[in-house]
Write an enzyme that holds these catalytic residues in place. Structure first.
Site, PDB file in Angstrom:
ATOM      1  N   ASP A  29       0.832  -1.211   0.000  1.00  0.00           N
ATOM      2  CA  ASP A  29       0.000   0.000   0.000  1.00  0.00           C
ATOM      3  C   ASP A  29       0.868   1.263   0.000  1.00  0.00           C
ATOM      4  O   ASP A  29       1.988   1.252   0.514  1.00  0.00           O
ATOM      5  CB  ASP A  29      -0.922  -0.019   1.231  1.00  0.00           C
ATOM      6  CG  ASP A  29      -2.077   0.960   1.095  1.00  0.00           C
ATOM      7  OD1 ASP A  29      -2.376   1.396  -0.033  1.00  0.00           O
ATOM      8  OD2 ASP A  29      -2.689   1.283   2.130  1.00  0.00           O
ATOM      9  N   TRP A  34       3.050   7.901  -2.097  1.00  0.00           N
ATOM     10  CA  TRP A  34       4.493   8.041  -2.372  1.00  0.00           C
ATOM     11  C   TRP A  34       4.697   9.038  -3.509  1.00  0.00           C
ATOM     12  O   TRP A  34       5.554   9.914  -3.437  1.00  0.00           O
ATOM     13  CB  TRP A  34       5.066   6.669  -2.744  1.00  0.00           C
ATOM     14  CG  TRP A  34       6.538   6.677  -3.015  1.00  0.00           C
ATOM     15  CD1 TRP A  34       7.544   6.428  -2.122  1.00  0.00           C
ATOM     16  CD2 TRP A  34       7.182   6.943  -4.275  1.00  0.00           C
ATOM     17  NE1 TRP A  34       8.764   6.523  -2.741  1.00  0.00           N
ATOM     18  CE2 TRP A  34       8.576   6.840  -4.059  1.00  0.00           C
ATOM     19  CE3 TRP A  34       6.716   7.250  -5.555  1.00  0.00           C
ATOM     20  CZ2 TRP A  34       9.513   7.031  -5.081  1.00  0.00           C
ATOM     21  CZ3 TRP A  34       7.644   7.455  -6.576  1.00  0.00           C
ATOM     22  CH2 TRP A  34       9.029   7.344  -6.323  1.00  0.00           C
ATOM     23  N   HIS A  46       2.880   3.747  -8.853  1.00  0.00           N
ATOM     24  CA  HIS A  46       2.643   2.333  -9.197  1.00  0.00           C
ATOM     25  C   HIS A  46       3.850   1.752  -9.948  1.00  0.00           C
ATOM     26  O   HIS A  46       4.243   0.611  -9.728  1.00  0.00           O
ATOM     27  CB  HIS A  46       1.375   2.199 -10.036  1.00  0.00           C
ATOM     28  CG  HIS A  46       0.116   2.579  -9.292  1.00  0.00           C
ATOM     29  ND1 HIS A  46      -0.159   2.114  -8.020  1.00  0.00           N
ATOM     30  CD2 HIS A  46      -0.924   3.388  -9.628  1.00  0.00           C
ATOM     31  CE1 HIS A  46      -1.315   2.612  -7.619  1.00  0.00           C
ATOM     32  NE2 HIS A  46      -1.800   3.396  -8.569  1.00  0.00           N
ATOM     33  N   LEU A 140      10.606 -20.677  -4.413  1.00  0.00           N
ATOM     34  CA  LEU A 140       9.583 -19.807  -3.838  1.00  0.00           C
ATOM     35  C   LEU A 140       8.247 -19.993  -4.557  1.00  0.00           C
ATOM     36  O   LEU A 140       8.199 -20.062  -5.779  1.00  0.00           O
ATOM     37  CB  LEU A 140      10.045 -18.352  -3.993  1.00  0.00           C
ATOM     38  CG  LEU A 140       9.054 -17.256  -3.604  1.00  0.00           C
ATOM     39  CD1 LEU A 140       8.817 -17.240  -2.107  1.00  0.00           C
ATOM     40  CD2 LEU A 140       9.554 -15.894  -4.085  1.00  0.00           C
TER      41      LEU A 140
HETATM   42  C1  IPE Z   1      -5.443  -2.751  -0.514  1.00  0.00           C
HETATM   43  O1  IPE Z   1      -5.085  -1.414  -0.611  1.00  0.00           O
HETATM   44  C2  IPE Z   1      -5.352  -3.418  -1.868  1.00  0.00           C
HETATM   45  C3  IPE Z   1      -4.006  -3.582  -2.397  1.00  0.00           C
HETATM   46  C4  IPE Z   1      -2.885  -3.264  -1.803  1.00  0.00           C
HETATM   47  C5  IPE Z   1      -3.936  -4.193  -3.706  1.00  0.00           C
HETATM   48  P1  IPE Z   1      -6.160  -0.259  -0.817  1.00  0.00           P
HETATM   49  O2  IPE Z   1      -5.400   1.001  -0.915  1.00  0.00           O
HETATM   50  O3  IPE Z   1      -7.066  -0.590  -1.940  1.00  0.00           O
HETATM   51  O4  IPE Z   1      -6.997  -0.335   0.549  1.00  0.00           O
HETATM   52  P2  IPE Z   1      -7.915   0.753   1.248  1.00  0.00           P
HETATM   53  O5  IPE Z   1      -8.889   1.244   0.210  1.00  0.00           O
HETATM   54  O6  IPE Z   1      -7.026   1.853   1.711  1.00  0.00           O
HETATM   55  O7  IPE Z   1      -8.555   0.032   2.385  1.00  0.00           O
HETATM   56  C1  IPE Z   2      -1.254   0.321  -3.529  1.00  0.00           C
HETATM   57  O1  IPE Z   2      -1.092   1.695  -3.488  1.00  0.00           O
HETATM   58  C2  IPE Z   2      -1.522  -0.205  -4.925  1.00  0.00           C
HETATM   59  C3  IPE Z   2      -2.904  -0.677  -5.143  1.00  0.00           C
HETATM   60  C4  IPE Z   2      -3.864  -0.675  -4.263  1.00  0.00           C
HETATM   61  C5  IPE Z   2      -3.220  -1.199  -6.441  1.00  0.00           C
HETATM   62  P1  IPE Z   2      -2.324   2.685  -3.510  1.00  0.00           P
HETATM   63  O2  IPE Z   2      -2.656   2.995  -4.915  1.00  0.00           O
HETATM   64  O3  IPE Z   2      -3.449   2.178  -2.682  1.00  0.00           O
HETATM   65  O4  IPE Z   2      -1.685   3.977  -2.821  1.00  0.00           O
HETATM   66  P2  IPE Z   2      -2.391   4.945  -1.796  1.00  0.00           P
HETATM   67  O5  IPE Z   2      -2.924   4.122  -0.676  1.00  0.00           O
HETATM   68  O6  IPE Z   2      -3.481   5.631  -2.549  1.00  0.00           O
HETATM   69  O7  IPE Z   2      -1.301   5.863  -1.360  1.00  0.00           O
HETATM   70 MG    MG Z   3      -4.007   2.385  -0.759  1.00  0.00          MG
END
Ligand code: IPE
Ligand code: IPE
Ligand code: MG
Length: 255
Positions: A29, A34, A46, A140
């Site tokens: 996450d 970032w 991403h 793995l």
């Molecule tokens: C969880 O992160 C899903 C992934 C890391 C793929 P999200 O960013 O979607 O979760 P919420 O919305 O903050 O709970």
């Molecule tokens: C995790 O980073 C990637 C996915 C959920 C696909 P986020 O895109 O959720 O990043 P934040 O939480 O918005 O910073």
């Molecule tokens: Mg997120």
């Protein structure tokens, strides 16, 4: 940690002592934050997240941990703006296309969990091909959680078992935790011992609800693109300090 269905050798001890987790699952996450913090677009975050994936997959393999699950896209992530969803789909395809040969050469076995019935056809094909190509690999096991939601997985499993009861194949009383687990997407995999979530968020976001029943949770303060070997070691050391009781009274090592 004796379990009859273990498919991978469990290293006895990590360098600093204490049992290693057999299975680490990561909620990757913070890519968006970032990037935003640096004045970049979320997609840049991403993109950098993929570099962290490469780094951590390599490191976990080198450590001899048997199973690594990466939460790459949740069943709820479709709620994001179409442009971001499209970008994430493109990145996953690129990752498989670019990295599959290398993962295969490093004896990594790829497994996919998530709802296949509602995956884009091209991604489903890429992922299933990757599973087939790497299925005999024994170092793995890299579990890619894509289009994954734990509640949906549990509901699907309940449906599947209910249908078998209705067809007279099994009796309702045959359904126990073991049979249930064998019908989840994660069938045959050990439960995660350690779940790491980056970015400082402290929630599970519909990830491995069943499987993480006795997992240890570590919340890393850094966003996923900054997650590196040192951060992984920190999480591992924290895990080793935990006293796992599994409902009992005497601390014992692992599950
Ligand atoms: C969880 O992160 C899903 C992934 C890391 C793929 P999200 O960013 O979607 O979760 P919420 O919305 O903050 O709970
Ligand atoms: C995790 O980073 C990637 C996915 C959920 C696909 P986020 O895109 O959720 O990043 P934040 O939480 O918005 O910073
Ligand atoms: Mg997120």
């Amino acid at each position: 940690m004796a379990s009859p269905e273990v498919t991978h050798e469990q290293p006895a001890l990590a360098a600093e002592g204490g049992a290693l987790p057999r299975h680490v699952a990561i909620i990757m996450d913070g890519n968006g934050r970032w990037a935003t913090m640096r004045g970049l677009s979320r997609t840049e975050g991403h993109k950098m997240g993929v570099e962290a994936v490469r780094r951590i997959v390599r490191y976990v393999g080198d450590l001899g941990i048997g199973t690594l699950t990466l939460f790459s896209f949740s069943a709820e992530n479709w709620r994001r703006p179409p442009d971001e969803v499209r970008y994430l789909m493109g990145l996953l395809k690129l990752f498989i296309r670019r990295d599959l040969a290398d993962l295969h050469a490093r004896n990594v076995c790829i497994r996919v969990v998530g709802d296949r019935s509602s995956m884009p056809a091209d991604i489903l094909k890429l992922l299933e091909d990757a599973e087939v190509v790497t299925q005999a690999n024994t170092s793995l096991t890299l579990v890619i959680a894509f289009n994954y939601g734990a509640r949906q997985e549990i509901v699907q499993t309940a449906r599947r078992l209910a249908a078998r009861v209705a067809a007279g194949e099994i009796h309702a009383n045959d359904i126990d935790a073991e049979l249930f687990a064998r019908n989840l997407d994660t069938a045959g995999l050990p439960d995660p011992d350690l779940v790491i979530r980056t970015s400082g968020e402290m929630r599970i976001s519909n990830f491995l609800l069943w499987q993480a029943a006795y997992a240890e949770f570590v919340f890393a303060p850094v966003c996923w693109p900054d997650f590196d070997e040192a951060e992984f070691d920190r999480a591992l050391n924290e895990f080793k300090r935990r006293d796992r009781r599994f409902g009992g009274l005497v601390a014992r090592a692992g599950g």
